[in-house]
Every structure is written in structure tokens, then in C-alpha cells.
Write an enzyme that holds these catalytic residues in place. Sequence first.
Site, PDB file in Angstrom:
ATOM      1  N   ASP A 128     -10.492  -4.698  -3.466  1.00 14.06           N
ATOM      2  CA  ASP A 128     -11.062  -6.016  -3.199  1.00 14.06           C
ATOM      3  C   ASP A 128     -10.993  -6.930  -4.417  1.00 14.06           C
ATOM      4  O   ASP A 128     -11.278  -6.533  -5.534  1.00 14.06           O
ATOM      5  CB  ASP A 128     -12.512  -5.893  -2.749  1.00 14.06           C
ATOM      6  N   HIS A 149     -21.442 -14.698 -10.958  1.00 13.17           N
ATOM      7  CA  HIS A 149     -20.667 -15.200 -12.094  1.00 13.17           C
ATOM      8  C   HIS A 149     -21.616 -15.912 -13.055  1.00 13.17           C
ATOM      9  O   HIS A 149     -22.554 -16.599 -12.624  1.00 13.17           O
ATOM     10  CB  HIS A 149     -19.598 -16.194 -11.639  1.00 13.17           C
ATOM     11  N   ASP A 209     -20.541  -9.764   0.276  1.00 15.36           N
ATOM     12  CA  ASP A 209     -19.577 -10.116  -0.764  1.00 15.36           C
ATOM     13  C   ASP A 209     -20.296 -10.820  -1.912  1.00 15.36           C
ATOM     14  O   ASP A 209     -19.807 -11.810  -2.473  1.00 15.36           O
ATOM     15  CB  ASP A 209     -18.436 -10.978  -0.219  1.00 15.36           C
ATOM     16  N   ASN A 220     -13.817  -3.519  -8.586  1.00 12.67           N
ATOM     17  CA  ASN A 220     -13.145  -4.393  -9.567  1.00 12.67           C
ATOM     18  C   ASN A 220     -14.018  -4.650 -10.793  1.00 12.67           C
ATOM     19  O   ASN A 220     -14.360  -5.784 -11.130  1.00 12.67           O
ATOM     20  CB  ASN A 220     -12.671  -5.702  -8.928  1.00 12.67           C
TER      21      ASN A 220
END
Length: 431
Positions: A148, A310, A306, A88
Site C-alpha cells: 500500500d 503527516h 486509511d 510502508n
Amino acid sequence: MKTIVIKGARILGGEPADILIRDGVFAEIGQDLSGDETIDATGLVALPGLVDLHTHLREPGREDAETVETGTRAAALGGYTAVHAMANTDPVADTAGVVEQVWRLGQEAGHCDVRPVGAVTVGLDGERLAELGAMADSAARVRVFSDDGKCVSDAVLMRRALEYVKAFDGVVAQHAQEPRLTKDAQMNEGAVSGRLGLNGWPAVAEEAIIARDCLLAAHVGSRLHVCHLSTAGSVEIVRWAKSKGWDVTAEVTPHHLLLTDDLVEDSPVGSYNPIYKVNPPLRTRADVEALRAALADGTIDCVATDHAPHPVEDKETEWAAAAMGMIGLETALSVVQEAMVETGLLDWAGVAERMSFAPARIGRVADHGRPIEVGAPANVTLYDPAVRAEVDPAGYASKSRNTPYQGRALPGRVVATFLRGRPTVLDGKLA
């Protein structure tokens, strides 16, 4: 290449032994070995280099959050020698060109091997299959495919993807989230979400997709991998599928092994803190206990971080607007020690199985996830389980700081990491 002797390491927590590395492989294991360089590993556990099936490196497109360079530095410091970079990105890794770009960036960085994950559908839009065969045949040799961040919610598309990847022994890794059941969902559906007035994310939204996809995988005889399992019900569905002999594997994140949804209401950093906002959401204590038991008994095959970096502005905002995700590469082994080893659920051999051997098998990563034995590639992590320190993300190699463990004391420290005999980390610092 000079020879290196690791002195007195406890391989998988066993008795101390010396490990001689020559020409990128384990050349000899025994006592009183000598070489050009000696590393004192007294008291350290030697584990095969860790392999992560689920890492977000963000490049291309979100270099403000992470790059392949910074993400693989973080991986090496966490004891990883190989990571799978999720699709992604922007542009999405749905063509041979994009996955080869990510793969080459990993080669240039050199801190750990980067295995790109290819998107299942074009643009992650869930409408038509991406170039699965072209990505599999590319220089990146993609074997794991996932949308994902989004679920492949169309059952027909999911079936076609499962059928397609059989041709090259690939696996579809599903982000199990029924989109209509999770519209505007903010956290786990339960007592806490009710008290806080946040839209709930029901466990059944995950479980329904897992049940459907297990049946589809069995129907077409293909491999299915379930990303970030988070509920007790999901565990039971995967256990049932495995009892049928179906080729289903599953992962759990470190944070779902340790943290609960109570933290959204009451935590050291206050309530409604988006540092605890993640997809899938933190669940209940009963779910955590079920996940731990399932990882211990093999129902859940592996731990996957995972790692979801950010930038500050995407997390330090009001809850509803905040991005979902936590970083995890540099704390994963410590969290697993606290949740699984110190509770007696796993020994260090069990940690090696779930953080190296199993993810390498699932991702078809040759030369990783191999035992520490003569002739094997010298991918090894030296870990000190005896230390304990407060987490301070200011010193992290990751470009982002969104860890839920800031200020929390966690056990253990990665002292050294070797990739094919070359040190990428020494004395806890990048080599």
C-alpha cells in the site's frame, strides 16, 4: 478482574439491555444485572469493537507523524479494538523482524491490538517477493500483505504473491493504481482538474488493476482484497467478480463516502488546500453515491480508515509538493453515521458488519469481530449517536492534525471502548 455492568445499552441499536463483563468476556446479557462497577449506557449504541484493515502507524521511521502509541490511542478513542498497521514504514515491514517489532510495540501500548501488514515485495520496490512465509510464521502471525502506497503493478509478481499466500490462508491487499497512467497525477481527472490546471488521475488507472487482479485471483484460486475503492467503475468490476463466486473483497474509506473533488476548487478552507490531497483522490458526487450504494448492498465489504498521518510541514505547503493522506481513526464512525446511517442506507447492525465483523474475517483476526453474546471476548464500543459537534483536531490523540473535517459538525461520539473487558476509553477519554 472486577465485574463490570453496562446498563441500558442498545446492542446494535436494539432494545436496551444490561451487559455483564467478567474475566474479559461477556458473562451475561439481560435486565437488572449487577456487578462491581456500573456504567450508565442509557441512550448509547453498543457495537462490537471496531476493526480497521488499513491504518498507517508510521513506526518505525516516521515517528514525527505518528507512533504505535499515539496511533493506537487514536484508534481506541475512535472505538477500535484492533487495527492493521500498513507496511510502508522505514524500514519497510518486509521481514519477520520488522513485523514482530511493530506487533510488540502494539502489545506494549495496550490501547488496541495491532496486526502488522507485511509488504508484498522487498522494500515495496515491486521487483521480488518479500519473506511472506517468514512473516506469516512469525510471532505477529501476518495474514494480510500489501505494498500500500504503491501498486504491485507487475502481473507476474502479483500472480506469484496470490499463489504464495494460499499456503497459510493469507490475502493480498492491492493498492490499485496503474503507475504509468498516474505519473505526476495530482487529483481526480475531470472537470475540476481541468479548471484548476492540475494533472488528472483517471478512474481507469484504478479500475484496470482491479480487473486484472480479479482475473488473476480467480485463475490461481486465491484471496484478493482491494484497498480504498474510489470509483463507480471499480464497484462494477468488484460486483462482477463476486457474481462469479471469486474470493474478492473490497474496502472504502470514510472520506470517499463523504467528500468530493469539488472541495479542491471550493471549500471552507479555500482552493488548492492540500488537506484534500489524498491517494486515491477524492472523486465525483456520482462516485460517492455509487460507493455508498455498494457498501449498503455488500459489494463493498467494509470500511477502512486509511488513517494517514503527516506532520504539519508535509501538508501545509503548495499543492504539488504536499503529501497525500488524511487522518481518520477518530472520526470514522461519525462519518459513517452521517454518510450511511442518517441517509437510511445502513442500520447499526449493518455498521457492525462493515466496521467489525467483515474486516476481522478478511484479516483473519481471531477474537475480534465477534457478536456481543455470552462467552465472546468483551470487545465493545459504546457510542452516542445523538450528539453533534464541530471537529477540533487540537484535542486528538493522533500526533498529526491533517483532518479534512476541521470545523465541520459531525454526528456521534465514542463514549467508551473495552478491549477484552478492560476499558481503554471511558467518558470519551483515554482510561
